[in-house]
Design a protein around this motif. Sequence first.
Motif, PDB file in Angstrom:
ATOM      1  N   SER A   2       0.849  -1.185   0.000  1.00 13.43           N
ATOM      2  CA  SER A   2       0.000   0.000   0.000  1.00 13.43           C
ATOM      3  C   SER A   2       0.889   1.242   0.000  1.00 13.43           C
ATOM      4  O   SER A   2       2.008   1.210   0.513  1.00 13.43           O
ATOM      5  N   PHE A  69       2.917  -5.217   4.235  1.00 14.68           N
ATOM      6  CA  PHE A  69       1.642  -5.906   4.410  1.00 14.68           C
ATOM      7  C   PHE A  69       0.950  -5.569   5.731  1.00 14.68           C
ATOM      8  O   PHE A  69      -0.221  -5.207   5.756  1.00 14.68           O
ATOM      9  N   LEU A  70       1.661  -5.687   6.846  1.00 18.79           N
ATOM     10  CA  LEU A  70       1.029  -5.461   8.144  1.00 18.79           C
ATOM     11  C   LEU A  70       0.626  -4.006   8.352  1.00 18.79           C
ATOM     12  O   LEU A  70      -0.469  -3.724   8.843  1.00 18.79           O
ATOM     13  N   ALA A  72      -0.033  -1.900   6.007  1.00 18.29           N
ATOM     14  CA  ALA A  72      -1.035  -1.531   5.005  1.00 18.29           C
ATOM     15  C   ALA A  72      -2.436  -1.552   5.612  1.00 18.29           C
ATOM     16  O   ALA A  72      -3.298  -0.760   5.229  1.00 18.29           O
ATOM     17  N   MET A  73      -2.664  -2.416   6.576  1.00 19.46           N
ATOM     18  CA  MET A  73      -3.969  -2.479   7.235  1.00 19.46           C
ATOM     19  C   MET A  73      -4.229  -1.246   8.095  1.00 19.46           C
ATOM     20  O   MET A  73      -5.363  -0.968   8.441  1.00 19.46           O
ATOM     21  N   MET A  74      -3.167  -0.506   8.429  1.00 24.23           N
ATOM     22  CA  MET A  74      -3.294   0.709   9.240  1.00 24.23           C
ATOM     23  C   MET A  74      -3.081   1.968   8.403  1.00 24.23           C
ATOM     24  O   MET A  74      -2.855   3.041   8.942  1.00 24.23           O
ATOM     25  N   ARG A  75      -3.174   1.841   7.086  1.00 25.42           N
ATOM     26  CA  ARG A  75      -2.899   2.964   6.192  1.00 25.42           C
ATOM     27  C   ARG A  75      -3.730   4.196   6.552  1.00 25.42           C
ATOM     28  O   ARG A  75      -3.215   5.309   6.622  1.00 25.42           O
TER      29      ARG A  75
END
Length: 91
Positions: A2, A69-70, A72-75
């Motif tokens: 992301s 990856f990890l 990206a969930m907190m973007r």
Amino acid sequence: MSTIDIKHPHSRPDDEARAAVERVAEKIQEKFQIDYAWEGDHLHFQRSGVDGNILLEPGQIHVTAKLGFLLAMMRGPIEEEIRKYLAREFS
């Protein structure tokens, strides 16, 4: 992967804008435990899962970051926090 891509206007002289970007980097460092260093007119920051730059341009600040990856969930929250710091320093 992301990405974050933020452009924020400013009307400060270069030395004032650079000092404000430094303060933004310090806040981001505190919040997200990043390392950063200046390379000319851009500030490079990184940590595990993120690699980015804050470019000091005439009339605007340009923030880019690639999130692993990890993170990206907190973007969303990360981008919101960066926008908050920019607004505080450049508004």
